[in-house]
Design a protein around this motif. Structure first.
Motif, PDB file in Angstrom:
ATOM      1  N   VAL A   1      49.403  50.941  29.372  1.00  0.00           N
ATOM      2  CA  VAL A   1      49.537  51.334  27.682  1.00  0.00           C
ATOM      3  C   VAL A   1      47.644  51.193  27.235  1.00  0.00           C
ATOM      4  CG1 VAL A   1      49.653  50.543  25.389  1.00  0.00           C
ATOM      5  CG2 VAL A   1      51.907  50.640  27.113  1.00  0.00           C
ATOM      6  N   ARG A   2      47.049  50.815  27.839  1.00  0.00           N
ATOM      7  CA  ARG A   2      45.735  50.600  26.844  1.00  0.00           C
ATOM      8  C   ARG A   2      45.347  50.622  27.906  1.00  0.00           C
ATOM      9  NH1 ARG A   2      45.326  46.347  22.980  1.00  0.00           N
ATOM     10  NH2 ARG A   2      42.751  45.882  23.886  1.00  0.00           N
ATOM     11  N   HIS A   3      45.280  51.556  28.604  1.00  0.00           N
ATOM     12  CA  HIS A   3      44.849  52.051  30.735  1.00  0.00           C
ATOM     13  C   HIS A   3      43.350  50.821  30.218  1.00  0.00           C
ATOM     14  CE1 HIS A   3      47.246  55.905  29.862  1.00  0.00           C
ATOM     15  NE2 HIS A   3      46.531  55.520  28.529  1.00  0.00           N
ATOM     16  N   GLU A   4      43.683  49.833  30.709  1.00  0.00           N
ATOM     17  CA  GLU A   4      42.744  49.024  31.246  1.00  0.00           C
ATOM     18  C   GLU A   4      43.378  47.868  32.650  1.00  0.00           C
ATOM     19  OE1 GLU A   4      42.114  46.821  27.873  1.00  0.00           O
ATOM     20  OE2 GLU A   4      44.554  46.319  28.176  1.00  0.00           O
ATOM     21  N   THR A   5      42.609  47.362  33.064  1.00  0.00           N
ATOM     22  CA  THR A   5      42.272  46.317  34.104  1.00  0.00           C
ATOM     23  C   THR A   5      42.645  45.082  33.805  1.00  0.00           C
ATOM     24  OG1 THR A   5      41.445  47.959  35.912  1.00  0.00           O
ATOM     25  CG2 THR A   5      41.941  45.588  36.724  1.00  0.00           C
ATOM     26  N   LEU A   6      43.375  43.970  34.130  1.00  0.00           N
ATOM     27  CA  LEU A   6      44.032  43.132  34.033  1.00  0.00           C
ATOM     28  C   LEU A   6      43.816  42.141  34.200  1.00  0.00           C
ATOM     29  CD1 LEU A   6      45.766  43.301  30.671  1.00  0.00           C
ATOM     30  CD2 LEU A   6      43.723  43.621  30.547  1.00  0.00           C
ATOM     31  N   ASP A   7      43.907  40.832  34.794  1.00  0.00           N
ATOM     32  CA  ASP A   7      43.681  39.928  35.675  1.00  0.00           C
ATOM     33  C   ASP A   7      42.202  39.598  36.040  1.00  0.00           C
ATOM     34  OD1 ASP A   7      46.162  38.351  35.557  1.00  0.00           O
ATOM     35  OD2 ASP A   7      46.362  38.418  37.869  1.00  0.00           O
ATOM     36  N   GLU A   8      41.643  40.371  35.086  1.00  0.00           N
ATOM     37  CA  GLU A   8      39.645  40.088  35.683  1.00  0.00           C
ATOM     38  C   GLU A   8      38.987  38.804  35.714  1.00  0.00           C
ATOM     39  OE1 GLU A   8      35.630  41.990  33.813  1.00  0.00           O
ATOM     40  OE2 GLU A   8      37.524  41.267  32.620  1.00  0.00           O
ATOM     41  N   ILE A   9      38.220  38.832  36.657  1.00  0.00           N
ATOM     42  CA  ILE A   9      37.507  37.088  36.323  1.00  0.00           C
ATOM     43  C   ILE A   9      35.900  37.424  36.241  1.00  0.00           C
ATOM     44  CG2 ILE A   9      36.959  35.482  38.256  1.00  0.00           C
ATOM     45  CD1 ILE A   9      39.403  36.126  39.584  1.00  0.00           C
ATOM     46  N   ASN A  10      35.712  36.883  35.116  1.00  0.00           N
ATOM     47  CA  ASN A  10      33.850  36.454  35.117  1.00  0.00           C
ATOM     48  C   ASN A  10      33.963  35.187  35.416  1.00  0.00           C
ATOM     49  OD1 ASN A  10      33.322  38.893  34.307  1.00  0.00           O
ATOM     50  ND2 ASN A  10      34.983  39.367  33.392  1.00  0.00           N
ATOM     51  N   ARG A  11      33.691  34.668  35.676  1.00  0.00           N
ATOM     52  CA  ARG A  11      33.120  33.039  36.030  1.00  0.00           C
ATOM     53  C   ARG A  11      31.404  33.100  36.824  1.00  0.00           C
ATOM     54  NH1 ARG A  11      37.762  31.783  40.053  1.00  0.00           N
ATOM     55  NH2 ARG A  11      39.506  31.805  38.447  1.00  0.00           N
ATOM     56  N   LYS A  12      30.923  32.028  35.948  1.00  0.00           N
ATOM     57  CA  LYS A  12      30.086  31.226  36.273  1.00  0.00           C
ATOM     58  C   LYS A  12      29.573  29.984  35.875  1.00  0.00           C
ATOM     59  CE  LYS A  12      27.714  32.805  31.784  1.00  0.00           C
ATOM     60  NZ  LYS A  12      26.566  33.636  31.273  1.00  0.00           N
ATOM     61  N   GLY A  13      28.567  29.235  36.881  1.00  0.00           N
ATOM     62  CA  GLY A  13      28.365  28.077  36.796  1.00  0.00           C
ATOM     63  C   GLY A  13      27.642  27.433  36.917  1.00  0.00           C
ATOM     64  N   LEU A  14      27.166  25.889  37.214  1.00  0.00           N
ATOM     65  CA  LEU A  14      26.103  25.369  36.995  1.00  0.00           C
ATOM     66  C   LEU A  14      26.292  24.112  37.548  1.00  0.00           C
ATOM     67  CD1 LEU A  14      22.316  25.819  37.347  1.00  0.00           C
ATOM     68  CD2 LEU A  14      22.571  24.463  35.535  1.00  0.00           C
ATOM     69  N   ARG A  15      25.022  23.024  38.400  1.00  0.00           N
ATOM     70  CA  ARG A  15      25.660  22.469  38.690  1.00  0.00           C
ATOM     71  C   ARG A  15      24.087  21.779  39.730  1.00  0.00           C
ATOM     72  NH1 ARG A  15      28.902  21.909  42.619  1.00  0.00           N
ATOM     73  NH2 ARG A  15      30.714  21.227  41.245  1.00  0.00           N
TER      74      ARG A  15
ATOM     75  N   ALA B   1      22.441  24.129  42.182  1.00  0.00           N
ATOM     76  CA  ALA B   1      23.271  25.233  42.784  1.00  0.00           C
ATOM     77  C   ALA B   1      24.156  26.070  41.418  1.00  0.00           C
ATOM     78  CB  ALA B   1      24.426  24.503  43.495  1.00  0.00           C
ATOM     79  N   ALA B   2      23.740  27.108  41.837  1.00  0.00           N
ATOM     80  CA  ALA B   2      24.331  28.406  40.246  1.00  0.00           C
ATOM     81  C   ALA B   2      25.512  29.336  41.407  1.00  0.00           C
ATOM     82  CB  ALA B   2      23.543  28.504  39.984  1.00  0.00           C
ATOM     83  N   TYR B   3      25.910  29.667  40.603  1.00  0.00           N
ATOM     84  CA  TYR B   3      27.209  31.177  41.235  1.00  0.00           C
ATOM     85  C   TYR B   3      27.122  31.788  39.597  1.00  0.00           C
ATOM     86  CZ  TYR B   3      31.776  29.012  39.192  1.00  0.00           C
ATOM     87  OH  TYR B   3      32.340  28.513  37.646  1.00  0.00           O
TER      88      TYR B   3
ATOM     89  N   LEU C   1      27.205  35.991  43.645  1.00  0.00           N
ATOM     90  CA  LEU C   1      25.803  35.575  43.485  1.00  0.00           C
ATOM     91  C   LEU C   1      26.208  33.903  43.608  1.00  0.00           C
ATOM     92  CD1 LEU C   1      24.369  37.606  41.418  1.00  0.00           C
ATOM     93  CD2 LEU C   1      24.789  38.204  44.083  1.00  0.00           C
ATOM     94  N   LYS C   2      25.827  32.967  44.559  1.00  0.00           N
ATOM     95  CA  LYS C   2      25.105  32.052  44.828  1.00  0.00           C
ATOM     96  C   LYS C   2      23.963  31.836  45.280  1.00  0.00           C
ATOM     97  CE  LYS C   2      29.547  30.826  46.855  1.00  0.00           C
ATOM     98  NZ  LYS C   2      30.702  30.057  47.479  1.00  0.00           N
ATOM     99  N   ALA C   3      23.494  30.492  45.081  1.00  0.00           N
ATOM    100  CA  ALA C   3      21.913  30.125  44.947  1.00  0.00           C
ATOM    101  C   ALA C   3      22.093  28.212  45.626  1.00  0.00           C
ATOM    102  CB  ALA C   3      20.827  30.498  44.008  1.00  0.00           C
ATOM    103  N   SER C   4      21.083  28.008  45.662  1.00  0.00           N
ATOM    104  CA  SER C   4      21.004  26.612  45.634  1.00  0.00           C
ATOM    105  C   SER C   4      19.531  25.821  46.290  1.00  0.00           C
ATOM    106  CB  SER C   4      22.807  25.970  46.853  1.00  0.00           C
ATOM    107  OG  SER C   4      22.697  25.444  48.540  1.00  0.00           O
ATOM    108  N   TYR C   5      19.286  24.944  45.754  1.00  0.00           N
ATOM    109  CA  TYR C   5      17.540  24.278  46.620  1.00  0.00           C
ATOM    110  C   TYR C   5      18.119  22.779  46.736  1.00  0.00           C
ATOM    111  CZ  TYR C   5      13.461  22.236  46.447  1.00  0.00           C
ATOM    112  OH  TYR C   5      11.945  21.499  46.857  1.00  0.00           O
ATOM    113  N   SER C   6      17.733  21.726  47.324  1.00  0.00           N
ATOM    114  CA  SER C   6      17.763  20.573  47.269  1.00  0.00           C
ATOM    115  C   SER C   6      16.510  20.659  48.227  1.00  0.00           C
ATOM    116  CB  SER C   6      18.976  20.086  48.616  1.00  0.00           C
ATOM    117  OG  SER C   6      18.760  18.499  48.126  1.00  0.00           O
ATOM    118  N   GLY C   7      15.850  19.456  47.923  1.00  0.00           N
ATOM    119  CA  GLY C   7      14.802  18.663  48.070  1.00  0.00           C
ATOM    120  C   GLY C   7      13.921  17.534  47.387  1.00  0.00           C
TER     121      GLY C   7
END
Length: 787
Positions: free
Chosen positions: A230-244, A216-218, A199-205
């Motif tokens: 072994v642990r029955h899980e999925t790895l290399d998972e990505i969870n990122r967020k940011g704000l400028r 801007a945020a994502y 998800l992304k959003a931006s505003y300028s004015g």
């Protein structure tokens, strides 16, 4: 011999073609082409040509085709067309660049094969990364989604006479969108397989007549693509967020101030490595000298189950958690004053970065070794630049730069019951190893570059940079937490290096001669020299210094001399741009991370050192064509031969030598690790108005890289095969009456689901583990622009 002679002939033919009169070039385009252009939904009388790109490589706005240097540029539209939103993806679009990625701490960018090293807090990389004119002290600070980016420039070769921090290989310069006084607003949502969501959003004015604002945020999520059986899980998972957020103050034409505040964070399991290859191994009671086995067999005999050995399965068998968390914050202020005809710029910046990992180091289902490097970094930089008018016989830019960095890492490894046997006696069982490494940098530099323009059309550019860099380091290794016979070994005993300090004074220089053969062609020749200061290996667990003393953790400066010969041309009335260059770079005392055998434990130490001298030479090209108003093509690539001239490294695993790759040997003639001989990127973009206000577009991109070695010893077990990735997208843009509109695209990355690897590392057990690249990702993106 035919290949050697064909290149100069081809270069000569292109130069001759670029010097033809315009009317002669136009005859190569058939009249029927205009009918095709009109069919594309555009006016046939509008000029057709490759879009002009503005860069600030010489700290003033210039057309990229007028800059006598090898520069490759990705615009915001290029990034969106290819769905490139991570730094490690940029090698699919830029020539002669490699982004090694394990996780945020163990990441690096190399240019022309130089700089592809795993992480160590004691030194910066050979290739610099800049974000909005601010040098990023750690490559991991660029491991975030490329949010609201305006343009990315890749400059190849030593840099420093025009940039804040000196680099020996090149610069990746990232520029984000600035606030605008014209309102802009957009929201964007992407969905794909593996529950991919972005998800992304931006505003300028404007906030007032003289103040503009931008935000801007994502947020990005991916379930990951590695299965932990072994642990029955999925790895290399990505969870990122940011704000400028940004403010632009522009009270008049003579002054502007841009303020940026930024926050990025990640909580992921990136850095999970798949078992890649296993070399011969001898481990005592289970094996005789004539019964060779490997780390996988050894783990199986010790009771590990299951044991994964096929990297293409994208499976791991780990009994412990995987985590790689990163947080960074940043503030910067860029002020520009117009002082008569001169321009004064000031860039003040502060950043911090923290990285918290926990990894199953032994790579098995047994209780072996877990842990990692908890890193904290703070930096401050101040740059001042004065630029003269550009339309004078002599123009110049002069500046001063100050950079301060404070960084430390807390290293901790917890060992389980199987640690000693898995490591062949290298690590104690049921114990903990810990320590702390500190490094501080203070860098001061004066730099300048000027160009003398002769009436004949010849231009001479000279640049010089004087740098004084002081570095301090300290390594403190703790005793083992539990009583153990291993405590008697120096490598595991408490050790304190004390305060270490060094000062390096260096000069960087550049001399370029350039001229135009015609209005559409530029030729240039460049000699440049760059230096990167020395420092200390501040990894504090099983530190080389604890076994061999402070000299073992001291690293000398890296120095590079570079020669460029190139041309830039616009053919067929600018419908075709052809740029190419030859280069030779000699690097002395190349700084890299290698391994060193330590006999008392039959184990290996990770050592940051000067591994030897390197020569990188080859040819690069960048071709863009606007076939019609609807269809454009791009093709870039490089042939690079990067090899060690001298030096030593660990014996390859396949050299059994009565043990398992013990000792060291010469690496002269070896290929530099992570340096493909060939890279090629081909792209096509098609845009067609199917109705009033409705545009259809389609993009296709093909990226190919030849095979590389993952280790400087060029072990056959570390060889990464060549691979190609294909990205495809198609969509529709619907313009609204108020100037905004909808954009719907369907896309697929890695369309043929090619399993590939972004880097290797060795765990010291004659085994390599690899960072697995993303498999096929199918998705859709919906965007709405409000204005």
């Amino acid at each position: 011999m035919k290949r050697t002679r064909s290149l100069p002939l081809a270069v000569g033919a292109l130069l001759v073609a670029s010097a033809w009169p315009a009317h002669a070039q136009e005859t190569l385009v058939a009249d029927a082409g205009d009918e095709v252009l009109a069919a594309a939904g555009r006016r046939a009388d509008e000029p057709v040509g490759v879009e002009s790109i503005t860069v600030t490589a010489r700290r003033r706005s210039e057309d990229a085709q007028d800059v006598p240097a090898p520069i490759s540029v990705l615009s915001a539209r290029d990034l969106e067309a290819q769905r490139l939103y991570q730094v490690q993806d940029l090698q699919q679009a830029l020539p002669n660049v490699t982004a090694q990625f394990l996780h945020a701490r163990q990441s690096s960018v190399s240019v022309r094969g130089i700089g592809n090293n795993t992480a160590n807090e004691g030194l910066e990389g050979s290739a610099g990364i800049y974000l909005d004119n601010v040098f990023l002290g750690r490559p991991g600070q660029a491991v975030f989604d490329l949010l609201d980016v305006e343009q990315i420039d890749l400059l190849r070769g030593p840099q420093g006479t025009m940039f804040g921090k000196n680099t020996t290989a090149g610069v990746l310069n990232i520029t984000t969108r600035a606030p605008t006084f014209q309102p802009e607003a957009a929201v964007e949502a992407s969905l794909g397989n593996r529950h991919y969501t972005q998800l992304k959003a931006s505003y300028s004015g404007p906030l007032a007549d003289t103040v503009a604002f931008r935000v801007a945020a994502y947020g990005t999520h991916d379930d990951g693509w590695l299965e932990n059986v072994v642990r029955h899980e999925t790895l290399d998972e990505i969870n990122r967020k940011g704000l400028r957020t940004q403010l632009l103050l522009k009270p008049d034409e003579g002054f502007s101030l841009r303020l940026i505040a930024e926050h990025n964070q990640e909580r992921s399991s990136t850095g999970t490595l798949v078992p890649y290859a296993f070399g011969p191994l001898n481990r005592g009671a289970f094996n005789s000298q004539s019964n060779y086995t490997n780390y996988a067999d050894w783990a199986r005999r010790l009771g590990a189950t299951p044991v994964v050995t096929d990297p293409d399965k994208y499976e791991v068998a780990l009994n412990d958690e995987q985590r790689a968390d990163a947080i960074q914050n940043a503030l910067s202020a860029e002020a520009n004053w117009q002082l008569g005809e001169h321009r004064l710029s000031s860039i003040t910046a502060w950043r911090n970065w923290r990285f918290d990992p926990r990894n199953d180091i032994d790579g098995t289902s047994l209780p072996g070794i877990t842990g990692g490097f908890t890193t904290r970094e703070k930096q401050f930089s101040q740059e001042l630049r004065l630029a003269s008018p550009a339309d004078r016989v002599f123009d110049y830019v002069v500046g001063a730069y100050y950079y301060h960095q404070n960084i430390y890492s807390l290293n901790r490894y917890d060992t389980g019951a199987a640690a000693a046997t898995l490591s062949g006696g290298g690590y104690p069982a049921n114990n903990a190893l810990s320590g702390r490494g500190d490094a501080t940098t203070d860098s001061f530099a004066l730099f300048g570059q000027g160009t003398l323009h002769f009436e004949s059309g010849l231009n001479l550019t000279g640049g010089l940079r004087a740098t004084t860099e002081k570095k301090q380091g300290r390594v403190r290794q703790n005793d083992l937490e539990a009583a153990s016979p291993y405590s008697a070994l120096p490598i595991f005993a408490a050790w304190d290096s004390g305060e270490l300090e060094r000062r390096d004074d260096s000069l960087a220089a550049l001399l370029t001669a350039s001229g135009k053969l015609s209005a559409r062609s530029l030729v240039y020749a460049t000699l440049s020299h760059g230096e990167k200061s020395g420092g200390y290996n501040v990894n504090s667990v099983a530190s080389p210094g604890s076994a061999f003393g402070p000299d073992a953790i001291t690293v000398e400066p890296e120095k590079a001399n570079n020669l460029e010969l190139g041309f830039k041309s616009a053919l067929l009335d600018n419908r075709l741009q052809v740029n190419a260059n030859l280069f030779v770079t000699k690097v002395r005392d190349y700084q890299a991370v290698t391994t060193q055998f330590y006999a008392p434990t039959n184990g290996f130490l990770q050592v940051l050192t000067n591994v030897g001298d390197v020569t990188s030479k080859g040819v690069e090209f960048d071709v863009k064509g606007q076939l019609t108003r609807a269809l454009s093509l791009s093709f870039n690539g490089a042939y690079t031969r990067a090899t060690f001239d001298n030096g030593s490294g660990p014996t390859p695993f396949e050299v059994y030598n009565g043990g398992y790759g013990r000792g060291s040997q010469s690496i002269a003639g070896n290929e530099v690790n992570g340096a493909p001989k060939w890279t090629a990127n081909l792209g096509a973009q098609y845009r067609h108005f199917v109705a009033d206000g409705v545009e259809f577009y389609a993009n296709g991109h093909y990226a190919w890289r030849s095979s590389t070695y993952g280790d400087l010893n060029n072990s056959v077990y570390s060889r990464i095969p060549s691979y190609a990735l294909v990205n495809l997208a198609a969509g529709w843009r619907l313009a609204a009456a108020d100037g905004g509109g909808w954009d719907l695209s369907l896309w697929v990355r890695n369309a043929f689901d090619k399993h590939h690897y972004l880097g290797l590392t060795s765990v010291g057990n004659n085994a390599y583990f690899a960072s697995a690249g993303q498999p096929r990702t199918l998705g859709a993106t919906l965007r709405y622009d409000f204005f």
